[in-house]
Each structure stands twice: as structure tokens, then as C-alpha cells.
Design an enzyme around this catalytic site. Structure first.
Site, PDB file in Angstrom:
ATOM      1  N   HIS A  62       5.476  32.225  -1.032  1.00 25.40           N
ATOM      2  CA  HIS A  62       4.273  32.286  -1.894  1.00 25.40           C
ATOM      3  C   HIS A  62       3.020  31.910  -1.128  1.00 25.40           C
ATOM      4  O   HIS A  62       1.980  31.627  -1.738  1.00 25.40           O
ATOM      5  CB  HIS A  62       4.451  31.365  -3.118  1.00 25.40           C
ATOM      6  CG  HIS A  62       5.449  31.899  -4.102  1.00 25.40           C
ATOM      7  ND1 HIS A  62       5.916  31.169  -5.146  1.00 25.40           N
ATOM      8  CD2 HIS A  62       6.076  33.102  -4.178  1.00 25.40           C
ATOM      9  CE1 HIS A  62       6.786  31.900  -5.846  1.00 25.40           C
ATOM     10  NE2 HIS A  62       6.904  33.074  -5.263  1.00 25.40           N
TER      11      HIS A  62
ATOM     12  N   CYS B 219     -16.081  36.156   6.490  1.00 23.29           N
ATOM     13  CA  CYS B 219     -14.820  36.324   7.220  1.00 23.29           C
ATOM     14  C   CYS B 219     -15.105  36.390   8.720  1.00 23.29           C
ATOM     15  O   CYS B 219     -15.982  37.141   9.173  1.00 23.29           O
ATOM     16  CB  CYS B 219     -14.144  37.630   6.779  1.00 23.29           C
ATOM     17  SG  CYS B 219     -12.716  38.065   7.796  1.00 23.29           S
TER      18      CYS B 219
HETATM   19  N1  APR Z   1      13.606  16.235  -8.152  1.00 23.09           N
HETATM   20  C1  APR Z   1      14.207  17.432  -8.356  1.00 23.09           C
HETATM   21  N2  APR Z   1      13.744  18.375  -9.233  1.00 23.09           N
HETATM   22  C2  APR Z   1      12.623  18.054  -9.912  1.00 23.09           C
HETATM   23  C3  APR Z   1      11.945  16.813  -9.754  1.00 23.09           C
HETATM   24  C4  APR Z   1      12.498  15.890  -8.839  1.00 23.09           C
HETATM   25  N3  APR Z   1      11.938  14.687  -8.625  1.00 23.09           N
HETATM   26  N4  APR Z   1      10.877  16.809 -10.601  1.00 23.09           N
HETATM   27  C5  APR Z   1      10.881  17.990 -11.248  1.00 23.09           C
HETATM   28  N5  APR Z   1      11.934  18.737 -10.847  1.00 23.09           N
HETATM   29  C6  APR Z   1      12.317  20.085 -11.290  1.00 23.09           C
HETATM   30  C7  APR Z   1      11.954  20.394 -12.723  1.00 23.09           C
HETATM   31  O1  APR Z   1      13.003  19.988 -13.587  1.00 23.09           O
HETATM   32  C8  APR Z   1      11.804  21.917 -12.678  1.00 23.09           C
HETATM   33  O2  APR Z   1      13.058  22.543 -12.941  1.00 23.09           O
HETATM   34  O3  APR Z   1      11.580  21.008 -10.504  1.00 23.09           O
HETATM   35  C9  APR Z   1      11.389  22.213 -11.237  1.00 23.09           C
HETATM   36  C10 APR Z   1       9.940  22.634 -11.102  1.00 23.09           C
HETATM   37  O4  APR Z   1       9.786  23.853 -11.783  1.00 23.09           O
HETATM   38  P1  APR Z   1       8.347  24.560 -11.815  1.00 23.09           P
HETATM   39  O5  APR Z   1       7.316  23.560 -12.182  1.00 23.09           O
HETATM   40  O6  APR Z   1       8.484  25.791 -12.630  1.00 23.09           O
HETATM   41  O7  APR Z   1       8.063  24.947 -10.284  1.00 23.09           O
HETATM   42  P2  APR Z   1       8.686  26.160  -9.470  1.00 23.09           P
HETATM   43  O8  APR Z   1      10.041  26.492  -9.972  1.00 23.09           O
HETATM   44  O9  APR Z   1       8.530  25.824  -8.041  1.00 23.09           O
HETATM   45  O10 APR Z   1       7.682  27.372  -9.841  1.00 23.09           O
HETATM   46  C11 APR Z   1       7.894  28.601  -9.186  1.00 23.09           C
HETATM   47  O11 APR Z   1       5.905  29.491 -10.219  1.00 23.09           O
HETATM   48  O12 APR Z   1       3.765  29.057 -10.895  1.00 23.09           O
HETATM   49  C12 APR Z   1       4.512  29.686  -9.925  1.00 23.09           C
HETATM   50  O13 APR Z   1       3.855  30.130  -7.723  1.00 23.09           O
HETATM   51  C13 APR Z   1       4.231  29.090  -8.580  1.00 23.09           C
HETATM   52  O14 APR Z   1       5.787  28.726  -6.766  1.00 23.09           O
HETATM   53  C14 APR Z   1       5.577  28.509  -8.142  1.00 23.09           C
HETATM   54  C15 APR Z   1       6.573  29.288  -8.991  1.00 23.09           C
END
Ligand code: APR
Length: 251
Positions: free
Chosen positions: A125, A152
Site C-alpha cells: 500500500h 516535482c
Molecule cells: N495486536 C494484534 N492485532 C491487533 C492489535 C494488537 N495489539 N490491535 C489491533 N489489532 C487487530 C484488530 O483486531 C484488527 O483486526 O488489527 C486489525 C487492524 O485492522 P484494520 O484497522 O482494519 O487495519 P488493516 O487490516 O491493516 O487495514 C487494511 O485498510 O484502510 C485500509 O489501506 C488501509 O492498509 C489498510 C487496509
């Protein structure tokens, strides 16, 4: 939250020496370093609509609003003394000690994996700390604020600089390399991601189709939890070091 001792976390399947391990990480692995996730109750998308700041249409509609959003996150990250946590460090140790290839594919735009020592890494990403020119495609490191007035250094035109991150509706980076890695992997581990955003959320199924063992290490079951052959729940700074220790001890 279950009381997780290191003994609770032993891999159900240890791939043979020389095998390939592919690891997908999401915002949850950086949470204990002080960075917000996106979809937790206190996550970034609980404070701002991604439709307003993280799509090409939003940038065309109101570029100053998009720049303000990323400038605020860049400034916040700079103000925190962001350090890789025990989970990032454990994955770097796995790469250094595993007798086979370890590839980390991260959805995160921070640089905590590389700062922990990980080398074989794909930022699917993009990266917060880079800018890309919409006119000529030139990519440059970027640490301060960005605006439509910036020029740029590649094509000397203003009005084209944008964060070098992948917005909703855009194609993630390195998909060819990722599909090759998923085809050849023996163990696929998903860490700290909610399993809501494709194609990353579908990597587990691609890996399984090629006979790869799959594990989820997350704070709680993700949207794709039922797709994994194995799961360990708890904070990444507990589950990831314990899982890595068990893998390395078994070879
Ligand atoms: N340890 C492990 N897991 C954790 C912790 C922790 N301390 N804290 C939170 N989590 C978990 C949450 O339970 C959740 O399932 O991490 C996950 C985070 O999920 P999202 O917030 O949806 O993030 P992500 O999955 O990386 O999002 C994917 O979405 O918005 C776009 O581009 C953005 O890269 C991102 C993509």
C-alpha cells in the site's frame, strides 16, 4: 482477553527447513508502537471518512483536504518517538535465522519493519514517507507537509505531488511478486489485519490453493478467521515472538 503465556502458542505445523514463509501484516502489528489502526473503535476511520481522504476522487475533489489529512498523520508520526515493537523485531529475527526464504508483505505505510531489521519486504500500500508526482510518476522521499504548490523535482511542474500510498480503488503494488510468493509458500501467516480489504484479505485462500499451511495471529478473530488452518489471538507483542520462538526451536 485470555491469559497468554508463551507456552500457549505453538505452531500446529512446522514447515521443513528450506521452505518459504510468507507473512502479511496490517495496522494491528504497529498498534503497540503507538500507531492507530483503521477499523478498531478508536481507529482512524472512526474519526474521518475514507471516502473523503483516501480515494483518487477525493483528491480530485478536494486535494487540500487530502493533503491536510496526510500532513497531520505525517506530523503525528514524527512527533511520537515511534519504535518497532517486539513483534516487528521477532519477524526480523525469523528472517535472519530461518533456513529458507521469509517474505513480509505489509499493508502498513510506516517503516517499522525495516527499522526492526527486516530486509525482504513489500509495501503493497505504499509508504507515508514518500511522495509521487501525478504528472510524471517521479517518486521522492518526503517528511514534511505536502501541498498543491509543491513542485516535482522530476518534471518541475506544480500541482501534481500526492502521497505515494495506495488509495481505495487503486491497484496495490507488487501484486506479481506477491502472487509468485503465495504460489511457492509453505507457511502463510497473517498478523494484525482485520481481513476487510482485498486483495490482501484473499491471500490466505490463494496460499491454501497451493497447499500452504495458514495461520492468523490477531488481537481477535478477523473477518477471514474461518479461512485459516490455525489461529492464535492476543496482542502481537505476545503472540508473534512466541510463534517465532516456537518455529525456530523446532528446526
Ligand atoms: N495486536 C494484534 N492485532 C491487533 C492489535 C494488537 N495489539 N490491535 C489491533 N489489532 C487487530 C484488530 O483486531 C484488527 O483486526 O488489527 C486489525 C487492524 O485492522 P484494520 O484497522 O482494519 O487495519 P488493516 O487490516 O491493516 O487495514 C487494511 O485498510 O484502510 C485500509 O489501506 C488501509 O492498509 C489498510 C487496509
Amino acid at each position: 482477553m485470555p491469559d497468554l503465556s508463551k507456552s500457549d502458542i505453538s505452531p500446529k505445523s512446522i514447515p521443513p527447513r528450506g521452505s518459504h514463509i510468507v507473512i502479511l501484516t496490517g495496522a494491528g502489528i504497529s498498534k503497540e508502537s503507538g500507531l492507530d489502526t483503521f477499523r478498531d473503535a478508536d481507529g482512524i476511520w472512526s474519526r474521518v471518512r475514507w471516502q473523503d481522504v483516501a480515494t483518487p476522487e477525493a483528491f480530485a475533489r478536494d486535494p487540500d483536504k487530502v493533503h491536510a489529512f496526510y500532513n497531520m498523520r505525517r506530523a503525528r508520526n514524527k512527533s511520537l518517538d515511534l519504535q518497532p515493537n517486539a513483534a516487528h523485531v521477532a519477524l526480523a529475527r525469523l528472517e535472519a535465522s530461518w533456513p529458507g526464504q521469509v517474505l513480509i508483505i505489509t499493508q502498513n505505510v510506516d517503516t517499522l519493519h525495516e527499522r526492526a531489521g527486516t530486509k525482504n519486504l513489500l509495501h503493497m500500500h505504499g509508504l507515508h514517507a514518500q511522495a509521487r508526482c501525478n504528472h510524471c510518476g517521479h517518486v521522492v522521499e518526503w517528511s514534511g507537509d505536502m501541498s498543491m504548490q509543491d513542485i516535482c523535482e522530476g518534471c518541475s511542474q506544480p500541482g501534481g505531488m500526492r502521497p505515494n500510498v495506495v488509495w481505495f480503488g487503486e491497484t496495490p503494488m507488487y501484486l506479481d511478486k506477491i502472487s509468485d510468493a503465495l504460489r511457492d509458500c509453505d507457511l502463510f501467516v497473517s498478523i494484525g489485519t482485520s481481513g476487510n480489504v482485498y486483495p490482501a484479505a484473499g491471500f490466505v485462500q490463494v496460499a491454501q490453493r497451493h497447499g500452504c499451511h495458514t495461520a492468523e495471529l490477531n488481537l481477535e478473530p478477523s473477518a477471514g478467521a474461518s479461512l485459516f488452518a490455525e489461529a492464535h489471538y492476543g496482542p502481537a507483542t505476545v503472540t508473534v515472538p512466541a510463534y517465532v520462538d516456537a518455529l525456530l526451536k523446532a528446526i
